[in-house]
Design a protein around this motif. Structure first.
Motif, mmCIF file in Angstrom:
data_model
loop_
_atom_site.group_PDB
_atom_site.id
_atom_site.type_symbol
_atom_site.label_atom_id
_atom_site.label_comp_id
_atom_site.label_asym_id
_atom_site.label_seq_id
_atom_site.Cartn_x
_atom_site.Cartn_y
_atom_site.Cartn_z
ATOM 1 N N PRO A 487 0.763 -0.922 -0.009
ATOM 2 C CA PRO A 487 -0.104 -0.107 -0.270
ATOM 3 C C PRO A 487 1.165 0.937 0.231
ATOM 4 N N LEU A 488 0.795 1.644 -1.008
ATOM 5 C CA LEU A 488 1.048 3.544 -0.617
ATOM 6 C C LEU A 488 0.205 4.222 0.193
ATOM 7 N N SER A 489 0.896 5.472 0.658
ATOM 8 C CA SER A 489 0.362 6.619 1.616
ATOM 9 C C SER A 489 0.201 7.437 0.395
ATOM 10 N N GLU A 490 -0.865 8.632 0.792
ATOM 11 C CA GLU A 490 -1.274 9.709 0.057
ATOM 12 C C GLU A 490 -0.303 10.425 0.068
ATOM 13 N N HIS A 491 0.543 10.758 0.442
ATOM 14 C CA HIS A 491 1.623 11.234 0.026
ATOM 15 C C HIS A 491 2.866 10.488 -1.372
ATOM 16 N N ALA A 492 3.008 9.694 -1.065
ATOM 17 C CA ALA A 492 4.027 9.333 -2.078
ATOM 18 C C ALA A 492 2.783 8.820 -3.370
ATOM 19 N N ALA A 493 1.463 8.982 -3.374
ATOM 20 C CA ALA A 493 0.654 9.139 -4.214
ATOM 21 C C ALA A 493 1.000 10.067 -4.798
ATOM 22 N N GLN A 494 1.240 10.895 -3.992
ATOM 23 C CA GLN A 494 0.804 12.245 -5.115
ATOM 24 C C GLN A 494 2.302 12.341 -5.618
ATOM 25 N N ILE A 496 4.358 10.447 -7.145
ATOM 26 C CA ILE A 496 3.622 9.674 -8.231
ATOM 27 C C ILE A 496 3.050 10.192 -9.349
ATOM 28 N N LEU A 497 1.734 10.957 -8.905
ATOM 29 C CA LEU A 497 0.976 11.341 -9.804
ATOM 30 C C LEU A 497 1.447 12.412 -10.187
ATOM 31 N N ALA A 498 2.163 13.582 -9.437
ATOM 32 C CA ALA A 498 2.557 14.802 -9.645
ATOM 33 C C ALA A 498 3.284 14.366 -10.920
ATOM 34 N N ASP A 499 4.458 13.476 -11.066
ATOM 35 C CA ASP A 499 4.915 13.356 -12.092
ATOM 36 C C ASP A 499 4.827 12.840 -13.727
ATOM 37 N N ALA A 500 3.511 11.982 -13.055
ATOM 38 C CA ALA A 500 2.758 12.295 -14.631
ATOM 39 C C ALA A 500 1.316 13.170 -15.230
ATOM 40 N N GLY A 501 1.763 13.937 -14.265
ATOM 41 C CA GLY A 501 1.005 16.060 -15.466
ATOM 42 C C GLY A 501 -0.321 15.491 -13.905
ATOM 43 N N ILE A 502 -0.128 15.350 -12.806
ATOM 44 C CA ILE A 502 -1.397 15.275 -12.373
ATOM 45 C C ILE A 502 -1.578 16.391 -11.338
ATOM 46 N N PRO A 503 -1.782 17.711 -11.139
ATOM 47 C CA PRO A 503 -1.770 18.681 -9.875
ATOM 48 C C PRO A 503 -2.236 18.587 -9.228
ATOM 49 N N PHE A 504 -1.277 18.939 -7.912
ATOM 50 C CA PHE A 504 -2.154 19.629 -6.470
ATOM 51 C C PHE A 504 -1.761 20.602 -6.023
ATOM 52 N N VAL A 665 -4.634 10.992 -15.949
ATOM 53 C CA VAL A 665 -5.214 9.874 -15.098
ATOM 54 C C VAL A 665 -5.019 8.748 -16.035
ATOM 55 N N SER A 666 -6.055 8.557 -17.553
ATOM 56 C CA SER A 666 -5.875 7.876 -18.009
ATOM 57 C C SER A 666 -4.906 6.953 -18.517
ATOM 58 N N ARG A 667 -4.127 8.786 -18.857
ATOM 59 C CA ARG A 667 -2.154 7.466 -19.664
ATOM 60 C C ARG A 667 -1.820 6.712 -18.671
ATOM 61 N N PHE A 668 -1.852 7.141 -17.436
ATOM 62 C CA PHE A 668 -1.136 6.684 -15.846
ATOM 63 C C PHE A 668 -1.845 5.387 -15.872
ATOM 64 N N ALA A 669 -2.543 5.535 -16.278
ATOM 65 C CA ALA A 669 -3.864 4.211 -14.938
ATOM 66 C C ALA A 669 -3.830 2.529 -16.454
ATOM 67 N N ALA A 693 -7.035 23.124 -12.211
ATOM 68 C CA ALA A 693 -7.726 22.012 -11.679
ATOM 69 C C ALA A 693 -6.945 21.580 -10.874
ATOM 70 N N LEU A 694 -7.039 20.833 -9.081
ATOM 71 C CA LEU A 694 -6.092 20.658 -8.625
ATOM 72 C C LEU A 694 -7.095 19.307 -7.724
ATOM 73 N N ALA A 695 -6.308 18.425 -7.626
ATOM 74 C CA ALA A 695 -6.619 17.119 -7.328
ATOM 75 C C ALA A 695 -6.196 17.309 -5.536
ATOM 76 N N LEU A 696 -6.880 16.797 -4.674
ATOM 77 C CA LEU A 696 -6.758 17.429 -3.127
ATOM 78 C C LEU A 696 -6.894 16.372 -2.485
ATOM 79 N N ASP A 697 -6.927 15.025 -2.830
ATOM 80 C CA ASP A 697 -6.296 13.591 -1.533
ATOM 81 C C ASP A 697 -6.059 12.826 -3.000
ATOM 82 N N ALA A 698 -5.573 11.971 -2.749
ATOM 83 C CA ALA A 698 -5.543 10.650 -4.463
ATOM 84 C C ALA A 698 -4.940 9.624 -3.086
ATOM 85 N N LEU A 699 -5.200 8.000 -3.767
ATOM 86 C CA LEU A 699 -5.659 7.419 -3.304
ATOM 87 C C LEU A 699 -5.173 6.012 -4.676
ATOM 88 N N ILE A 700 -3.916 5.952 -4.616
ATOM 89 C CA ILE A 700 -3.373 4.489 -5.539
ATOM 90 C C ILE A 700 -3.682 3.240 -4.318
#
Length: 706
Positions: A487-494, A496-504, A665-669, A693-700
């Motif tokens: 399992p990944l924490s929220e910070h770890a998920a953020q 990873i996803l930020a590097d994929a182009g998802i803004p936080f 998100v779709s590309r990352f998935a 637009a900003l993602a405020l929470d992330a769960l992978i």
């Protein structure tokens, strides 16, 4: 359960549907038996190819010379119809392979739908067919037919009376009984059916294969499909894309929406029904029309098979009674057709033409036109010429069936629409079948109900909108990273996803109380603070989130409070620290998620955030990687979309930025499909237009290694 079919894509379909010769293995002399019905149909239909009954006990079968074995047949048949019990099927199919038969139909039941033993036998048949390059239909199916050649490789009782009238419709059904029912209804409705196929347990050929091949046939105008489950998502999407690219309407009945229905579907064909909402998203993505009732499926096919499509959604309405006009307006609103006002030039013409009638859309002609049929002719002409409507519905009750007026009415309507046959004109009426057929021969669509007429025209507009919107073919993947098996924490998920182009929002993680004050001051107030732990997925449930932290003292106190709450609620949880993030301005809260569907793989979900998504289930789905245009379509699909466009004077939200986030998100998935179980961004805050637009929470959720 069934091994992958390695027969080259669409191989031997020509031999299956348009065979030059057919062997009936196990053919019976009794035309009432399952093993005799297909042969009976072939003879009765005047099939133009060679027929080889195979029966080692008889010299002739139903008047035709019989052959003891397949080896005795004088030439290799293109297709074999195998009417044998299950214990003899492996040997029979092996004989077909050895003699170079191109396709085979297995009628017998008792396979995967009955349990593991039947499933094992079905697997062996699939393996034999795949290794021998045979296009296999079934088992547990009713076969197939092609009306133009008279080939009837089926025993379905739907064709007891006669083969379907040849035409542009094709029927593909997992259920043979439902497929036969559709063929019967199409014949009754005057829809010609050129191709019909039942796929049954789909050991070798499934609904997707059939749709794909039929979409490539010039003599197919519309495809009616029925399925209880889809096992190969990739081939199904390829089939729908082929239909889209060749502008072939697909009208789909997909069952298994309810829990009870899904269970019944699985026991019937041993196929997984899958998530119904995902299938809806897939239909919207590829322009497939999903019918909710069999009547709707037939009505839409009836309209589509004629090949006249509106260029838009504007609808003109002509009635002989104001009440029918109101009814049609209500139906049009439900069907999202636009009953736009008539241009003033047209209104002036209508006032001069018929002072007792109405001068707008809907146009109520009243009964005066019965004294002067030219009023109907001129009204249609004005509505089309000056209104420019994409389609028109004329409501004439039972008057076209009148022995006094009927012939004149038909002539008058035909004269008024003769110059506008490039678009669909629907007539609502009750009349004898021969009267209805006469109007249909003139090019009109005829319905006995306003709602059905509107539904069909709306479906035609839906097809055009999707056919005119290309499906993106380019694919851009994000950089692949190892998500690990834990399992990944929220910070770890953020991260990873930020590097994929998802803004936080800007944030940092603090691991010691002495560092809190400085980190908070660097970010600026107010702040949100969250516990960071891979063992605590839902932080709000344990009080693991504190909002509106206003100063350094509050930040230090919040840090200690969060640690205490986490340790009390989840003893032994791995604590990576506390996340400090800037509080964001107001915006529209939405939710973005990904599930890994068993059939279709990574599937993006979008909806309003908060209780709307859970309470009202106002969410929509798309499968696979999206481009910007499809992401915008996904956003617009939810009922709450007006909240993003400036509802009740609010500033419009940044839909383009939200669409970019969905694309990322779709590309990352898709890139991480083999590692990813699910992904949740909740909420995603959509700011005012131009602000992002900003993602405020992330769960992978990853696929664990244990």
């Amino acid at each position: 359960m069934t091994p992958a079919n390695n027969v080259p894509a669409l191989a031997n379909f020509e031999k299956a549907f348009r065979p030059r010769s057919v062997a009936v293995i196990g053919a019976s002399d009794d035309a009432t038996r399952i093993s005799g019905r297909a042969l009976h149909y072939l003879i009765r239909a005047g099939y133009r190819g060679e027929i080889y009954p195979v029966n080692h006990r008889r010299a002739t079968v139903q008047g035709l010379r019989a052959y003891p074995t397949l080896a005795d047949v004088p030439r290799t048949p293109d297709i074999a119809l195998i009417a044998l019990p299950s214990r003899l099927l492996e040997d029979a199919l092996t004989d077909c392979v050895e003699h170079g038969v191109g396709a085979a139909v297995v009628y017998a039941a008792g396979f995967a739908e009955t349990g593991s033993d039947g499933g094992a036998l079905q697997d062996r048949l699939a393996a034999i067919a795949a290794a021998g390059n045979i296009r296999l239909f079934g088992p547990n199916c009713l076969g197939l037919l092609h009306t133009d050649s008279g080939f009837t490789g089926t025993f379905s009782s739907a064709f007891d009376k006669a083969l379907p009238t040849p035409g542009g419709a094709a029927i593909v059904s997992q259920s043979g009984a439902y497929g036969g029912h559709l063929a019967y209804l199409c014949e009754k409705r005057g829809i010609g059916v050129g191709y019909w196929v039942s796929t049954g347990n789909e050991a070798g050929t499934d609904v997707a294969d059939c749709i794909h091949w039929l979409a490539l046939q010039d003599d197919v105008s519309v495809i009616l499909a029925y399925a209880e489950g889809i096992r190969d998502g990739d081939s199904f999407r390829a089939a729908l894309r082929a239909a889209h690219d060749h502008r072939k309407p697909v009208v789909f009945m997909k069952v298994g929406q309810s829990a009870a229905g899904a269970t019944a579907a699985q026991s019937h064909t041993a196929s997984l029904a899958g998530a119904d909402a995902v299938f809806d998203g897939l239909c919207a993505q590829y322009g497939v029309y999903r019918a909710q009732t069999t009547q709707e499926q037939v009505d839409v096919a009836y309209a589509a098979v004629r090949g006249r499509f509106p260029s838009g959604r504007s609808l003109g309405i002509i009635t002989v009674s104001g009440g029918f006009g109101v009814q049609l307006c209500d139906a049009a609103e439900r069907g999202v057709l636009e009953v736009t006002p008539l241009a003033e030039s047209g209104r002036a013409k209508l006032r001069a033409l018929n002072p007792m009638g109405s001068d707008d859309n809907p146009c109520d002609t009243t009964a005066g036109w019965l004294n002067d049929m030219s009023l109907i002719t001129k009204t249609f002409d004005v509505m089309y010429s000056d209104g420019g409507y994409d389609s028109i519905i004329g409501s004439f009750t039972m008057l076209p069936d009148s022995l006094t007026y009927g012939a004149e009415i038909r002539t008058a309507i035909g004269a008024g629409t003769r110059e506008f046959l490039d678009r669909p004109t629907a007539l609502c009426m009750e009349a004898r079948p021969e009267v209805v057929r006469a109007y249909e021969s003139d090019g009109f669509l005829v319905f006995d109900d306003s709602e059905r007429a509107v539904t069909a025209l709306a479906a035609l507009a839906y097809f055009v909108e999707h056919f005119d919107t290309p499906i993106a073919s380019h694919r851009k993947r994000t950089t692949r990273v190892d998500l690990g098996g834990e399992p990944l924490s929220e910070h770890a998920a953020q991260q990873i996803l930020a590097d994929a182009g998802i803004p936080f929002p800007a944030s940092t993680v603090v691991t010691h109380p002495d560092d809190v004050a400085k980190a908070a001051a660097d970010l600026g107030f107010p702040l949100v603070m969250k516990i960071v732990s891979p063992d605590i997925a839902h932080k709000t449930e344990i009080g693991g989130v504190i909002l509106d932290v206003e100063d350094e003292a509050q930040a230090s106190a919040a840090y200690l409070t969060l640690l205490e709450r986490a340790n009390a609620a989840v003893p032994g949880a791995r604590i990576e620290g506390v996340l400090l993030g800037v509080m964001c301005p107001k915006g529209v809260e939405t939710i973005v998620g990904v599930t890994n569907d068993p059939a279709f793989g990574p599937t993006v979900m979008f909806g309003l955030g908060g209780m709307q998504a859970e309470l009202f289930r106002d969410v929509a789905f798309r499968v696979g990687e999206l481009d910007h245009a499809e992401a915008v379509n996904l956003i617009r699909e939810i009922k709450g979309y007006p909240l993003l466009t400036g509802f009740r004077g609010a500033a419009p939200a940044d839909v383009d930025a939200l669409a970019d986030l969905l694309v990322a998100v779709s590309r990352f998935a898709v890139t991480h499909a083999d590692q990813l179980d699910s992904l949740d961004l909740n909420p995603v805050l959509v700011l005012e237009e131009g602000r992002g637009a900003l993602a405020l929470d992330a769960l992978i959720t990853v696929r664990t290694t244990s």
